[in-house]
Write a protein that holds these residues in place. Structure first.
Motif, mmCIF file in Angstrom:
data_model
loop_
_atom_site.group_PDB
_atom_site.id
_atom_site.type_symbol
_atom_site.label_atom_id
_atom_site.label_comp_id
_atom_site.label_asym_id
_atom_site.label_seq_id
_atom_site.Cartn_x
_atom_site.Cartn_y
_atom_site.Cartn_z
ATOM 1 N N GLN A 1 0.833 -1.190 0.000
ATOM 2 C CA GLN A 1 0.000 0.000 0.000
ATOM 3 C C GLN A 1 0.872 1.246 0.000
ATOM 4 O O GLN A 1 1.954 1.258 0.599
ATOM 5 N N ARG A 2 0.392 2.275 -0.679
ATOM 6 C CA ARG A 2 1.130 3.541 -0.730
ATOM 7 C C ARG A 2 0.139 4.700 -0.711
ATOM 8 O O ARG A 2 -0.881 4.679 -1.411
ATOM 9 N N ILE A 3 0.453 5.685 0.113
ATOM 10 C CA ILE A 3 -0.326 6.918 0.184
ATOM 11 C C ILE A 3 0.583 8.072 -0.204
ATOM 12 O O ILE A 3 1.655 8.240 0.376
ATOM 13 N N THR A 4 0.170 8.849 -1.195
ATOM 14 C CA THR A 4 0.957 9.981 -1.669
ATOM 15 C C THR A 4 0.130 11.251 -1.528
ATOM 16 O O THR A 4 -1.006 11.309 -1.987
ATOM 17 N N ILE A 5 0.715 12.258 -0.891
ATOM 18 C CA ILE A 5 0.062 13.552 -0.715
ATOM 19 C C ILE A 5 0.968 14.630 -1.298
ATOM 20 O O ILE A 5 2.160 14.675 -0.991
ATOM 21 N N GLN A 6 0.426 15.471 -2.134
ATOM 22 C CA GLN A 6 1.209 16.535 -2.763
ATOM 23 C C GLN A 6 0.443 17.854 -2.693
ATOM 24 O O GLN A 6 -0.760 17.895 -2.939
ATOM 25 N N MET A 7 1.178 18.924 -2.364
ATOM 26 C CA MET A 7 0.583 20.253 -2.315
ATOM 27 C C MET A 7 1.501 21.211 -3.072
ATOM 28 O O MET A 7 2.697 21.289 -2.807
ATOM 29 N N LEU A 8 0.937 21.914 -4.026
ATOM 30 C CA LEU A 8 1.693 22.854 -4.848
ATOM 31 C C LEU A 8 1.008 24.216 -4.778
ATOM 32 O O LEU A 8 -0.155 24.357 -5.140
ATOM 33 N N ILE A 9 1.739 25.199 -4.280
ATOM 34 C CA ILE A 9 1.223 26.563 -4.154
ATOM 35 C C ILE A 9 2.031 27.472 -5.075
ATOM 36 O O ILE A 9 3.249 27.565 -4.953
#
Length: 241
Positions: free
Chosen positions: A220-228
């Protein structure tokens, strides 16, 4: 990019590029969940002084391509010619892969959600005979070559009746170890929007990949990305678990 996702739905951008983009050579050395990412090269290996793989730049920054969520990619370019890769020095000798991720746009919050599930199975599964049949055929192959038989009639009967499973086992190991197939589930949720001062793009991805052997654990893999994006530099926050 949408064409590649439709032609080969997968959570790995590398596995998608293989066979779809000219000049990309890929080799997959494992089918284990989490380790089935292909090694790839752009027109082979051109130098041994630096990394043998292609240089991957995501929004201008060098990153591991396996950390990039395929649903966050807006476009990509593959640089293969020496004149195009000369700017990157020895790191670009084996080709350069330029990836541009999705950015927020001016307007109301835009929400995109996607969930997909795929069933993986073997292309061909050999059919195996049982123990008594194997023993009889082995005896027949030796007798026809003027060699003594391996199993006596008494041993053949013990195999057939299953009287001594320790010394004369009759186990279908493919049935004991392998499953008919396994599901891979992938979900992605992204939010984007902003105004004239700043724009944002936030995405989260969840991948659950199961193996085709009964003893193999799920990956299992959880990826979170935030680009401002502001009227200035770009702030990027990306995590994987």
């Amino acid at each position: 990019m949408d064409e590649l996702r439709k032609s080969a739905p997968t959570a790995s951008i590398v596995n998608t590029l293989a066979g779809n983009v000219p000049g990309i050579l890929a080799m997959q050395t494992s089918g284990q969940p989490g380790k089935d990412i292909s090694n790839f090269w752009v027109r082979g290996i051109s130098t041994f002084g630096a990394s043998s793989g292609a240089l991957v730049l995501v929004d201008g920054f060098e990153r591991d391509i396996n950390e990039v969520n395929i649903d966050d990619i807006k476009s990509f370019s593959v640089l293969k010619d020496a004149s195009a890769t000369a700017l990157y020095g020895s790191k670009g000798a084996n080709g350069v892969l330029l990836i541009t991720t999705k950015h927020g746009t001016i307007g109301k919050t835009n929400i995109n959600a996607k969930a997909e599930s795929s069933y993986n199975t073997r292309t061909i599964t050999p059919e195996f005979v049982d123990g008594p049949t194997y023993a009889s055929l082995l005896n027949e192959s030796r007798i026809t070559r003027d060699q003594p038989a391996i199993y006596s009639p008494v041993e053949l009967e013990i195999l057939r009746m299953g009287l001594d499973p320790d010394l004369y086992p009759n186990v279908d190991w493919s049935e004991k170890l392998l499953k008919d197939g396994a599901f891979t589930n992938h979900a992605n949720l992204s939010l984007s929007g902003g105004g004239t001062t700043a724009r944002y793009f936030v995405s989260g991805s969840y991948l659950d990949e199961k193996g085709c052997t009964k003893q193999m654990m799920n990956w299992q893999r959880i990826t979170i990305q935030m680009l401002i994006t502001k009227n200035g530099p770009i702030d990027l926050i990306q995590t994987s678990m």
